[in-house]
Motif scaffolding. Structure first.
Motif, PDB file in Angstrom:
ATOM      1  N   UNK A  26       0.826  -1.208   0.000  1.00 14.19           N
ATOM      2  CA  UNK A  26       0.000   0.000   0.000  1.00 14.19           C
ATOM      3  C   UNK A  26       0.863   1.262   0.000  1.00 14.19           C
TER       4      UNK A  26
ATOM      5  N   UNK B 217       2.377   1.830  -3.319  1.00 13.91           N
ATOM      6  CA  UNK B 217       1.341   2.334  -4.216  1.00 13.91           C
ATOM      7  C   UNK B 217       1.166   3.846  -4.034  1.00 13.91           C
TER       8      UNK B 217
ATOM      9  N   UNK C  36       1.890   6.777  -6.716  1.00 14.37           N
ATOM     10  CA  UNK C  36       0.861   7.754  -7.082  1.00 14.37           C
ATOM     11  C   UNK C  36       1.428   9.164  -6.997  1.00 14.37           C
TER      12      UNK C  36
ATOM     13  N   UNK D 275       1.880  11.823 -10.034  1.00 16.83           N
ATOM     14  CA  UNK D 275       1.154  13.090  -9.957  1.00 16.83           C
ATOM     15  C   UNK D 275       2.102  14.280 -10.021  1.00 16.83           C
TER      16      UNK D 275
ATOM     17  N   UNK E 281       2.799  14.807 -13.662  1.00 17.57           N
ATOM     18  CA  UNK E 281       1.623  15.314 -14.366  1.00 17.57           C
ATOM     19  C   UNK E 281       1.308  16.746 -13.940  1.00 17.57           C
ATOM     20  N   UNK E 282       1.471  16.987 -12.669  1.00 21.57           N
ATOM     21  CA  UNK E 282       1.143  18.294 -12.103  1.00 21.57           C
ATOM     22  C   UNK E 282       2.017  19.378 -12.734  1.00 21.57           C
TER      23      UNK E 282
ATOM     24  N   UNK F 165      -7.372  13.215   3.983  1.00 23.82           N
ATOM     25  CA  UNK F 165      -6.692  13.345   2.697  1.00 23.82           C
ATOM     26  C   UNK F 165      -5.197  13.593   2.884  1.00 23.82           C
TER      27      UNK F 165
ATOM     28  N   UNK G 168      -3.426  14.309  -0.145  1.00 23.16           N
ATOM     29  CA  UNK G 168      -3.110  14.892  -1.455  1.00 23.16           C
ATOM     30  C   UNK G 168      -4.059  16.051  -1.684  1.00 23.16           C
ATOM     31  N   UNK G 169      -3.566  17.137  -2.211  1.00 21.65           N
ATOM     32  CA  UNK G 169      -4.447  18.219  -2.647  1.00 21.65           C
ATOM     33  C   UNK G 169      -3.852  18.835  -3.895  1.00 21.65           C
ATOM     34  N   UNK G 170      -4.709  19.513  -4.656  1.00 19.58           N
ATOM     35  CA  UNK G 170      -4.177  20.421  -5.678  1.00 19.58           C
ATOM     36  C   UNK G 170      -4.809  21.762  -5.394  1.00 19.58           C
TER      37      UNK G 170
ATOM     38  N   UNK H  30      -9.845  13.509  -0.767  1.00 17.87           N
ATOM     39  CA  UNK H  30      -9.432  12.639  -1.863  1.00 17.87           C
ATOM     40  C   UNK H  30     -10.022  11.273  -1.575  1.00 17.87           C
ATOM     41  N   UNK H  31     -11.325  11.154  -1.845  1.00 19.51           N
ATOM     42  CA  UNK H  31     -12.042   9.996  -1.335  1.00 19.51           C
ATOM     43  C   UNK H  31     -11.511   8.698  -1.901  1.00 19.51           C
ATOM     44  N   UNK H  32     -11.416   7.751  -1.021  1.00 16.16           N
ATOM     45  CA  UNK H  32     -11.140   6.381  -1.412  1.00 16.16           C
ATOM     46  C   UNK H  32     -12.400   5.593  -1.097  1.00 16.16           C
TER      47      UNK H  32
END
Lengths: 478, 415
Positions: B38, B41, B45, B49, B52-53, B97, B99-101, B115-117
């Motif tokens: 986990x 993972x 992620x 990100x 990509x960000x 959460x 993670x945020x943007x 950042x719902x799971x």
């Protein structure tokens, strides 16, 4: 039959005289009553508060002054998920998911402010709910009460006497089963009361009854296991050890391993991750705020042709509003595509977790219970979908106003010219386009259908253990 | 020494004991393995990100020719990477959460985004090492040790054994100690292996191991105290399971309910509504209603603080900040309320070894409430940096030059 009944009655008499059984029973009963009352009160409060918030959010929206319609798109609205009546018994994912969503143009927000985020962290278990007590504690209590149900006779030597008197082992097992069934019946009283309370608050009889039946089945599985172990094992302490071991695995370990497995098997990206991927694609769709964005060239050509116009200024409606509506539609399709994918992945994860119900009745009854109560993941997903439909509806209604009630010239000048800005404000009466939103759980039949698999798992367990009991009784020797 | 060897041989032949110990080893290996998968993972992620960000931000900036537009569309990734011990205790990372943007708009509208799971994960919970050590291990210890004395009593050897051994302690201590050590090793070996793989700091691993051993010792003492009493093995086991239930399940749950009732936090939805109303009302109010409170907080921009047109970017971002400012009291109450609950939970945890172990692990692994609030604080600090970067551009409004964005502040996760 009368022999079975007298065997059961003897057992009840013994339990009623046992201090351990009484003490454990009283503690669990008090815990259950207090938890039920607290949860029922809390959920009723929440339901009222959220319904009130929903109504006040609608009233505030309608009370907004004359404005540019796009301002109302960003002003936004809220959707609240009101808990269904049976949430008083099983609040389910309510504490984890957040209960309100802010709805605005161009965005799908998440449900915010889950209680779990602000909760006191004491590790391990979420707070006590009646459903938790039924799923975890009552089986343990049943084990403590019943593990000696037949071994007691063996250890005191009365088993040999009973069998020698010609009592058939099957009748004996039947009597003991009846004894345990009586305890299970008593255990079912609180859930029956809560289901009746739910029914009084508008829950359909079908789901309320199935809830009681589901827990009846679950406790019956435990009773059957206790009797089976009691028949197959020769020492009381070994029986208790085995039963507690099984409880440990099915109630504590397997459900959580199921979560680990579901999470490892399917990598469902979080919302921020999938939003970022989506954003890259979205940039290609063009910015709906900017009607000159080259992404809208094809649309412009088509609309100009349709109206036989040379320039957007000549169109009978406001080109900016047309673009806003068009891009919102495109964007929403894209967002829904990603949202549906994410929800499908989550549903798949949860399906894997539910399959672990074959190994753990606790997991199976939990899934059935949340589904029947209307507090499961699928219901939350439906809430998200309905909130999204509400969002799209009012945003497009406002975009429609934007296209038809404003002139393109005023709209283009409004940032620099105060007079034009005044003319772009739409009369507040138009805000009545907002629909009322009241979230209700799925119809009872749909929930019952979804709960069928986990309930069938429980039934399967019961049949299996019934077989073990009959086989165990056949080979019963003193 | 010979006593220990004898007990080791004795234990190896005890099938019941070996089952519990093997189970502990298996569960520990599973918890550790899943935990490592986990956190890897999550790290992957974040790495994806980050890339990509940066791309997305460059793309957003390249499309505009005004400071305000570029600021509106440029998002910035903030994140809390899992620590090297996080594999053992995922803790709050499943509900809070990490993670945020964020962008230049009002922060209160962004920071509460979850950042719902999968909600089932947060509800049922993961099987991580902390849960195993805190909740399951004591039960295994109870199963392992409860009938040492009573078992011999039932077998009729008890008094003979005690008489032969001379002092009772010489008999029971090696026997129980051997089992205790075997269980502890079965639990800790996979954890140590995992810590080695993850490169967790030795001191933290030592502290975590101490926590596990300490809590197990407490449980051992409890088992000892109950096991000395006369009674059948079954009765002793029932009593011990009752104690376990009270300490590991019921007390924490009751304490949680009591703490949450006595330490209210403001309803989070209020924060959002307040902030939203403030930001949206600003459009309809005279510009001064925004600029006055803004300039009171930022007197350095007073010289540039006049707004003449119906729309100017500096006014737009000023009312975003004023919206945040209006929500400040309730935001503070929300934060303080959560911290107060956490402090109270820290004290209440002393009632339950299980809570103490789990909270201890989360603290060491940086997955407790404090760490998650610490992450929120860092996001707030970063957002303040963003504002400090953009305000000179928005208020002085120099000619647009996208090269200026190379000096954009970057979010730094804690070391």
């Amino acid at each position: 039959m009368s022999a079975g009944l007298s065997i059961a009655r003897e057992e009840w008499r013994l339990w009623a005289r046992s201090r351990v059984v009484l003490l454990a029973g009283v503690i669990v009963a008090v815990l259950l009553v207090v938890t039920s009352a607290l949860t029922a009160l809390r959920v009723a409060d929440e339901a009222e508060a959220r319904a009130a918030r929903q109504a006040s959010a609608e009233a505030t929206f309608l009370a907004q002054p004359d404005r540019h319609p796009h301002r109302m798109v960003h002003y936004g609205h809220y959707a609240f998920r009101t808990p269904p009546p049976l949430a008083a018994f099983d609040p389910g994912v309510d504490a984890v998911t957040g209960q309100s969503i802010f709805l605005e143009g161009h965005r799908q927000n998440t449900a915010m402010f889950a209680d779990a985020r602000a909760g006191a962290d004491l590790g391990g278990f979420a707070g006590l709910t009646p459903a938790n007590i039924y799923q975890l504690l009552l089986p343990l209590l049943l084990i403590i009460i019943g593990h000696g149900v037949l071994l007691r006779e063996r250890e005191s030597g009365t088993l040999a006497v009973l069998l020698a008197q010609g009592q058939s082992a099957l009748t004996l097992a039947g009597g003991k089963a009846l004894a345990l069934a009586g305890v299970v019946g008593a255990f079912l009283l609180p859930v029956t009361a809560l289901a009746a309370y739910g029914a009084a608050r508008g829950e359909p009889a079908l789901t309320a009854a199935l809830m009681v039946a589901g827990y009846g089945l679950y406790l019956a599985v435990w009773a059957a296991l206790i009797l089976a172990v009691s028949l197959w094992v020769r020492q009381r302490s070994v029986a208790l050890g085995v039963l507690i071991f099984v409880w440990l695995l099915t109630a504590l370990v397997v459900p959580r391993l199921g979560i680990n497995a579901g999470s490892a098997a399917i990598d469902a990206p979080g919302k921020i991750e999938s939003d970022l991927v989506m954003l890259a694609e979205q940039r290609k769709l063009g910015d709906g705020h900017n009607a000159a964005d080259p992404a809208f060239a094809a649309l412009q050509k088509q609309v100009l042709e349709q109206y036989g116009a040379e320039k957007v200024e000549e169109l009978p409606m406001n080109w900016r509003g047309v673009v806003a509506g068009y891009s919102e539609k495109k964007l929403t399709d894209l967002m829904n595509q990603y949202a549906e994918k994410r929800m499908a992945q989550e549903a798949e994860q949860s399906r894997i977790v539910t399959l672990f119900g074959f190994a753990s009745p606790t997991l199976a009854v939990g899934a059935a219970s949340r589904t029947l109560a209307g507090t499961d993941l699928a219901t939350h997903h439906r809430f998200l979908r309905e909130a999204e439909a509400l969002r799209f509806d009012f945003v497009q209604g406002l975009n429609d106003l934007h296209a038809t009630k404003l002139t393109f010239a005023d709209d283009a000048k409004r940032s620099a010219d105060p007079e034009a800005e005044k003319r772009t404000r739409v009369n507040a009466a138009a805000w009545r386009l907002l629909d009322d939103f009241r979230f209700v759980p799925d119809p009872a039949a749909a929930r019952a259908a979804r709960a069928a698999l986990p309930l069938a798992m429980l039934l399967g367990w019961l049949v299996l253990l019934g077989g073990a009991i009959v086989a165990g009784a056949r080979r019963l020797r003193p | 020494m010979t006593a220990l060897l004898r007990e080791a041989r004795f234990m190896l032949r005890d099938r019941g004991a070996m089952v519990w110990i093997a189970l502990a080893l298996l569960l520990s290996a599973a918890a550790t393995g899943f935990g490592i998968a986990e956190v890897r993972d999550q790290r992957a992620t974040i790495a994806v990100l980050l890339e990509e960000d940066a791309k997305d931000r460059a793309n957003a900036i390249s499309k505009y020719d005004a400071w305000g537009d570029a600021a509106y569309d440029a998002f910035h990734l903030t994140y809390a990477p899992p620590s090297k011990l996080a594999f053992a205790a995922l803790g709050q990372r499943d509900t809070a959460p990490w993670l945020h943007r964020v962008r230049m708009l009002a922060l209160e509208g962004q920071i509460h985004e979850a950042d719902t799971r999968n909600a089932d994960f947060g509800l049922i919970g993961r099987f991580d090492f902390a849960f195993l050590a805190a909740t399951v291990a004591p039960l295994l210890l109870i199963l392992l040790l409860h009938d040492l004395r009573a078992g011999e009593r039932v077998a009729g050897r008890h008094d003979l054994l005690v008489a032969t051994a001379g002092r009772a302690l010489r008999l029971w201590l090696p026997r129980a100690g051997m089992r205790f050590a075997a269980l502890a090793l079965a639990l800790l070996l996979p954890f140590w292996a995992g810590a080695l793989v993850e490169g967790a700091p030795a001191l933290q691993v030592l502290a975590a191991s101490g926590l596990v051993l300490g809590a197990l010792l407490v449980w051992w003492l409890i088992v000892e105290a109950v096991g000395r009493r006369p009674g059948t093995p079954a009765a002793l086991l029932a009593a011990l399971v009752g104690i376990w239930l009270a300490l590991a399940l019921i007390l924490p749950a009751v304490a949680k309910t009591a703490i949450e009732a006595s330490h209210p936090v403001p309803d989070g939805a209020e924060i959002l509504m307040l902030q939203r109303e403030a930001v949206n009302d600003a459009w309809d109010k005279p510009k001064a209603a925004t600029m006055e409170p803004f300039l009171a907080r930022h007197p350095e921009w007073r010289a540039h603080g006049t707004v003449d047109k119906p729309f100017e970017w500096k006014w737009y971002y000023a009312f975003q900040q004023v919206g945040d400012m209006q929500a400040e009291p309730i935001v503070r109450a929300y934060r303080e309320g959560r911290l107060a609950r956490d402090r109270a939970a820290g004290i209440a945890a002393f009632l339950s070894p299980a809570s103490l172990v789990e909270r201890g692990f989360e603290r060491l692994a940086g997955t407790d409430t404090q760490a998650m609030i610490g992450y929120e604080d860092r996001v707030r600090a970063f957002h303040a940096e963003l504002r400090a970067f953009h305000y000179p551009l928005l208020f002085r409004d120099p000619p647009y030059d996208p090269l200026a964005f190379e000096k954009l502040p970057r979010y730094q996760p804690p070391r």
